[in-house]
Scaffold this motif. Sequence first.
Motif, mmCIF file in Angstrom:
data_model
loop_
_atom_site.group_PDB
_atom_site.id
_atom_site.type_symbol
_atom_site.label_atom_id
_atom_site.label_comp_id
_atom_site.label_asym_id
_atom_site.label_seq_id
_atom_site.Cartn_x
_atom_site.Cartn_y
_atom_site.Cartn_z
ATOM 1 N N UNK A 211 54.089 67.624 15.578
ATOM 2 C CA UNK A 211 54.423 68.606 16.608
ATOM 3 C C UNK A 211 53.379 68.534 17.708
ATOM 4 N N UNK A 212 53.818 68.793 18.959
ATOM 5 C CA UNK A 212 52.925 68.706 20.109
ATOM 6 C C UNK A 212 53.096 69.934 20.987
ATOM 7 N N UNK A 213 51.980 70.411 21.534
ATOM 8 C CA UNK A 213 51.982 71.511 22.501
ATOM 9 C C UNK A 213 51.483 70.970 23.839
ATOM 10 N N UNK A 214 52.217 71.233 24.905
ATOM 11 C CA UNK A 214 51.824 70.831 26.254
ATOM 12 C C UNK A 214 51.267 72.065 26.953
ATOM 13 N N UNK A 248 58.368 67.298 17.232
ATOM 14 C CA UNK A 248 58.757 68.630 17.705
ATOM 15 C C UNK A 248 57.860 69.040 18.863
ATOM 16 N N UNK A 249 58.454 69.710 19.849
ATOM 17 C CA UNK A 249 57.718 70.146 21.039
ATOM 18 C C UNK A 249 57.769 71.661 21.123
ATOM 19 N N UNK A 250 56.608 72.288 21.260
ATOM 20 C CA UNK A 250 56.535 73.742 21.375
ATOM 21 C C UNK A 250 57.124 74.163 22.718
ATOM 22 N N UNK A 251 57.966 75.192 22.709
ATOM 23 C CA UNK A 251 58.573 75.688 23.941
ATOM 24 C C UNK A 251 57.511 76.204 24.903
ATOM 25 N N UNK A 252 57.829 76.129 26.196
ATOM 26 C CA UNK A 252 56.814 76.450 27.191
ATOM 27 C C UNK A 252 56.425 77.923 27.182
ATOM 28 N N UNK A 271 46.954 78.271 16.249
ATOM 29 C CA UNK A 271 47.851 79.352 16.670
ATOM 30 C C UNK A 271 49.301 78.899 16.779
ATOM 31 N N UNK A 272 49.535 77.623 17.161
ATOM 32 C CA UNK A 272 50.898 77.143 17.379
ATOM 33 C C UNK A 272 51.371 76.176 16.303
ATOM 34 N N UNK A 273 50.490 75.842 15.349
ATOM 35 C CA UNK A 273 50.864 74.970 14.246
ATOM 36 C C UNK A 273 51.310 73.596 14.752
ATOM 37 N N UNK A 274 50.436 72.934 15.505
ATOM 38 C CA UNK A 274 50.716 71.609 16.040
ATOM 39 C C UNK A 274 49.586 70.653 15.681
ATOM 40 N N UNK A 275 49.910 69.380 15.696
ATOM 41 C CA UNK A 275 48.888 68.364 15.445
ATOM 42 C C UNK A 275 48.319 67.796 16.742
ATOM 43 N N UNK A 276 49.157 67.760 17.792
ATOM 44 C CA UNK A 276 48.729 67.155 19.057
ATOM 45 C C UNK A 276 48.791 68.175 20.188
ATOM 46 N N UNK A 277 47.813 68.079 21.092
ATOM 47 C CA UNK A 277 47.776 68.939 22.269
ATOM 48 C C UNK A 277 47.604 68.054 23.500
#
Length: 559
Positions: A211-214, A248-252, A271-277
Amino acid sequence: MATDIVGYSRLMDGDEAATLAAIKSLRAEVFDPLLAEHKGRVVKLMGDGALVEFNSVVDAVACAVAIQKAVAAHEAGLPSNRRIVFRIGINLGDVVVEGDDLFGDGVNVAARLEQLAPPGGVLISGTAYDQMRGKVGLPLDNMGEQRVKNISEPVRTYSVRMDGAPRAWKLRLRRFRRWVPVAAAAVCLLALTTSATWWFRPIDGVSDKPAIAVLPFDDIGDDEATGRLADGLTEDIVTDLARFPEFDVVARNSTEVYKGKPVDARTVADELDVQYVLAGSIQRQGERVRITAQLVDTRSNNHLWSDRWDRPAEDVFAVQNEIAEQITNRLGNGVGVIQEAGRIAAHRKPPGNLSAFEYYLLGTEKIERFTKEDIEEAIKLLNRAIELDPGLARAWVELYHSHNLLANFGVSPADELKAAADAAERAVRLDPGDAEAHVVLGMSFADRGDLARAKRELDKALQLAPGSAEILTFYAGWASTFGEPERGAEMVDKVMRLDPNYPVWASSSFSYAYFMVGRYEDALKVLDRLTEDNYGKWNWVVRSSSLAGRTRAWCALRA
């Protein structure tokens, strides 16, 4: 009803067996009975979602609320960090019916509302609200108008205030890229979409998609025009990355809280449960803009990738589009940074501990080496992935490529092409929203001489993912066959800009595209990336023909 599980990756990491058991229980005890009770009809799967049709907006909203209440009651006795929570969105709108399938803005808006819905909540479009008003005794909060990308009018939204929930705050305005092909409206019905693919898939296999957060791009200088560019670029990257089913991509709306704040990547990960930022910045310097971006692996805190662009500022929208495409193609695609990181991690694990998704990643790695032996090994790895998860559509996509390549190397061509065709058809059935699935089905039709259906499938793939270097790569090799050789060469030129380190296997289709428009020198340069053990029969044909064409051109100039 666009539905997803909040923090799914965190739940799986904590206890895979318990999470799968909980999902199975919810499917049997909550979703299936409530859909049947409210007369919901499943139309199709769409990547991480499904499309469900209702004859009544009242039934749809009642079903959504019933699902949320039943899930909350089902999970109430569990610790908060083990509870399964959903988001749900509903829309009423015009759609186009093609056989058993549905397309159009009615579907698009429904899919976007789920991304805006709060955890445990239901978000309803204004058109659905108008039809249900006075018929359902539910407390609703007016969430205002939301700008949806490529939809001309803003979408009114209303949030159901679930039992005990306080009045909701208005959502921030957002834009979205439409991801389903648009056609003229034909039938008015309620589109209820759900992105819980696990509901319809076998649940014995375990997927460990990253999962990734932008994060919102920083506006260095704090001027209004640069701020708009930063917001637009962040939005486009989120939307473009969301088309890749490999992660999976975290919603904006979940990352917007970090705007303008100094944050640590690991804090975001927790906080967002992601591996990549992915983080970046934009700075205006006179008549130019400087844009930077970097990808962080939060588990190791290592920077996996970074880049910088300096561009003229006169056309900020062109700059925004160009950079967004380059970033998403570098991170996504079969040879993207995130895929490569997953492969490296898979190599560190004993074979007996690999998941279906990791076998898929290792199979794609073998295909890229483009030798007969590696492709045969890829088929073994991909078949193992499918044994663990028969619903993993991308594994079927790669099986098409593997069998097709073996046929190109002269290995039982008829049998391999039949296996490739079967894999392509299975991929589209499993995931009609995956652009690459449509690509391989299109190429399969072309292999069988059905060019009209082939072009329709490839065009559909390009509509689903217009800026994907991979889709352009696949299409470029067939453009000449469709009578569009110039378009094929232009597609190759665009791929070269988006992904200069394109995979070796793409050299075959690129050389053919250049050859067909008389760009013999370019065709030979592309083929120079291949070694002799990478050459299939067709590569030798294109090489010899390009040499002859170049020689004839030289002779003509001298004459």
